[in-house]
Design a protein around this motif. Sequence first.
Motif, PDB file in Angstrom:
ATOM      1  N   SER A  55      -3.818  -7.980   9.183  1.00 32.68           N
ATOM      2  CA  SER A  55      -3.861  -6.607   9.690  1.00 32.68           C
ATOM      3  C   SER A  55      -3.194  -6.569  11.061  1.00 32.68           C
ATOM      4  CB  SER A  55      -5.310  -6.115   9.790  1.00 32.68           C
ATOM      5  OG  SER A  55      -6.017  -6.812  10.805  1.00 32.68           O
TER       6      SER A  55
ATOM      7  N   ASP B   3      -2.926  -0.212  14.892  1.00 27.82           N
ATOM      8  CA  ASP B   3      -2.094   0.964  14.657  1.00 27.82           C
ATOM      9  C   ASP B   3      -1.700   1.559  15.999  1.00 27.82           C
ATOM     10  OD1 ASP B   3      -0.814   3.188  13.651  1.00 27.82           O
ATOM     11  OD2 ASP B   3      -2.656   4.317  13.295  1.00 27.82           O
TER      12      ASP B   3
ATOM     13  N   ARG C  28      -7.700   1.969  15.365  1.00 25.85           N
ATOM     14  CA  ARG C  28      -7.279   1.921  13.972  1.00 25.85           C
ATOM     15  C   ARG C  28      -6.534   0.616  13.696  1.00 25.85           C
ATOM     16  NH1 ARG C  28      -4.937   7.814  12.013  1.00 25.85           N
ATOM     17  NH2 ARG C  28      -6.748   9.087  12.559  1.00 25.85           N
ATOM     18  N   ARG C  29      -6.638   0.175  12.442  1.00 32.11           N
ATOM     19  CA  ARG C  29      -5.914  -1.023  12.040  1.00 32.11           C
ATOM     20  C   ARG C  29      -5.241  -0.801  10.698  1.00 32.11           C
ATOM     21  NH1 ARG C  29      -6.409  -5.145  15.421  1.00 32.11           N
ATOM     22  NH2 ARG C  29      -5.265  -6.540  14.039  1.00 32.11           N
ATOM     23  N   LEU C  30      -4.033  -1.329  10.583  1.00 31.60           N
ATOM     24  CA  LEU C  30      -3.308  -1.360   9.320  1.00 31.60           C
ATOM     25  C   LEU C  30      -3.681  -2.648   8.601  1.00 31.60           C
ATOM     26  CD1 LEU C  30       0.204  -0.368  10.701  1.00 31.60           C
ATOM     27  CD2 LEU C  30      -1.413   1.136   9.557  1.00 31.60           C
TER      28      LEU C  30
ATOM     29  N   TYR D 237      -3.200  -5.119   5.307  1.00 33.44           N
ATOM     30  CA  TYR D 237      -2.274  -5.464   4.234  1.00 33.44           C
ATOM     31  C   TYR D 237      -3.013  -6.281   3.178  1.00 33.44           C
ATOM     32  CZ  TYR D 237       0.834  -4.272   8.073  1.00 33.44           C
ATOM     33  OH  TYR D 237       1.443  -3.625   9.124  1.00 33.44           O
TER      34      TYR D 237
ATOM     35  N   GLY E 119      -0.786   2.634  -1.091  1.00 32.23           N
ATOM     36  CA  GLY E 119       0.034   2.519   0.111  1.00 32.23           C
ATOM     37  C   GLY E 119       1.184   1.564  -0.061  1.00 32.23           C
TER      38      GLY E 119
ATOM     39  N   THR F  27      -1.097  -1.337   1.420  1.00 34.40           N
ATOM     40  CA  THR F  27      -1.423  -1.151   2.832  1.00 34.40           C
ATOM     41  C   THR F  27      -2.415  -0.009   2.967  1.00 34.40           C
ATOM     42  OG1 THR F  27       0.895  -1.671   3.282  1.00 34.40           O
ATOM     43  CG2 THR F  27      -0.434  -0.967   5.137  1.00 34.40           C
TER      44      THR F  27
ATOM     45  N   LEU G 219      -4.955   2.212   6.000  1.00 28.95           N
ATOM     46  CA  LEU G 219      -5.232   2.493   7.405  1.00 28.95           C
ATOM     47  C   LEU G 219      -6.723   2.751   7.575  1.00 28.95           C
ATOM     48  CD1 LEU G 219      -4.166   3.091  10.276  1.00 28.95           C
ATOM     49  CD2 LEU G 219      -3.844   5.463   9.556  1.00 28.95           C
TER      50      LEU G 219
ATOM     51  N   VAL H 226      -1.433   3.839   3.593  1.00 35.53           N
ATOM     52  CA  VAL H 226      -0.348   4.032   4.548  1.00 35.53           C
ATOM     53  C   VAL H 226       0.938   4.391   3.838  1.00 35.53           C
ATOM     54  CG1 VAL H 226       1.032   2.913   6.346  1.00 35.53           C
ATOM     55  CG2 VAL H 226      -1.412   2.480   6.200  1.00 35.53           C
TER      56      VAL H 226
ATOM     57  N   THR I 170      -0.776  10.375   7.069  1.00 39.47           N
ATOM     58  CA  THR I 170      -1.636   9.410   7.751  1.00 39.47           C
ATOM     59  C   THR I 170      -1.959   9.833   9.177  1.00 39.47           C
ATOM     60  OG1 THR I 170       0.216   8.075   8.565  1.00 39.47           O
ATOM     61  CG2 THR I 170      -0.654   7.533   6.382  1.00 39.47           C
TER      62      THR I 170
END
Length: 493
Positions: free
Chosen positions: A52, A55, A64-66, A68, A97, A122, A124, A138, A373
């Motif tokens: 991750s 963001d 926030r975190r993206l 994967y 995503g 992905t 969020l 995402v 998003t």
Amino acid sequence: MKRLFACLLFAMLAACGRGPDVDIVRADVSAQLVEALPGQEIEIVSLKRRGSQRDTDAPPGETRRLVYFDTELKLDRDVDFGAWSSSGISALVSVLGAGPRGISGVTSGGNRAGDLIQVHGTALYRQEGDQWTLVAPVGYRPALASGPASGLEEGPGALLAAIRSTLDASDTAPDQRRIIEDELLMTRQNIEARLARNAKGYAIAAGAEHGQYLRVARALFPPGSRTVPLVTRGSEENLQLLRAGTVSLALSQGDAAQDAYEGTGIFTRQGPHAALRSLGSLYPEPLHVLVAAGSGLTSIDQLRGKRVAIGEAGAASRTTALRVLQAHGLGLDDIEPLELSIGDAFAALRLGQADAVMQVIGTPADDIRGLLTSTPLRLLPLSGEAAARLVDDHDGYFEYTIARGTYPGQAGNISTVATAALLLTDTTLSDAEIDSLTRRVFESGRDYPGLGSAQASRISPATSAVGLSVPLHPAAARALEALAGRGDPTEEH
């Protein structure tokens, strides 16, 4: 004991900083699949978290975190993700995503029970106390740098890219730079088209970098197929290139193709392009009318006096937008028109500098997914009367529903009109060439999402006549008949 407590506390904080664990992600993905694709019976065989990152576009005060992840899905029943009547591939891409080439295993013509689908996804997440809450899958964010459409990484392609890079960094006045860029683009198109013909192949006028048409063309004709996709500005330029003989094939909106064939609209001065022929309809391109979720706007006729991004001058999507407004009793004088590119239009909507955006684009639209998003949006429906009027007046339009689940948070169906993306040619290619090209494009069993185009998964002989606004090439008609095992495709729908 103090050291043990400190280590445990550090581990907890580190885990929190990394975002949600794999069990949370798996549960959220499962719930999203059920909501967006009810009754499809899709089983998560495995899901692995692949890291991750923070963001950087998070609103002030939010963490926030993206995240994967890779997941493998198993179908417990037959599913046609390419069906025009359902959210299908759009919902699958949006829920997970996934970007171009992020999904593999979805085959044109339909999947069977037991098939496995692999996804690079992905999501969020937003931190709320010690909990992580899913914001949205995402949207795809394309890289800023790009290479030539033909895939050339050196030689003339690299030279042209270097020239463009130099010009971008120069102090040339904007109008002068635009002239230079136009000339360079025309030179590039001519060179690549001649190279394709020299190799006994074909050049296809596709679309803008990172755009759907270019990705579709690359998926249909990957390297080695002797068909070279060209970077262009879209439908209307593609039709001009085909008419000039620069290319043998072109992609276009169905309504723009009809205008070119009949010599109407922007093609009035040139007159009818009587030699224009189609190899079939590829996939639907519905009109999206987007407004801010809190705007209070609920119908298109409420756009009177509003700032409406209708598309750039000369764009086929702009022509469609104006026709839709007219069908609702609105003209250019009734709105504040904003002639913006799709990227600039969405940026204006996000910043509150536009009240609405009207755009013809196939689903799932990456720009819309990405915008959702960060910006709460709603889709406006067309009135039934306006949609019926457009369909009656123009062969290039048909009534269409953007099915619930097509985009994250879309809870209901949206009634609109669509035009078909057409693959076009003229009468210069032989029947044998047309037959071969048509069979290549419309044969079942292709993993088009794995080749970079979710829209191409909707290509089918069964829908090859939907929205067909110019004559079908006779050789293409015979090939489609053989592929579908039915009568003349022009008689369907």
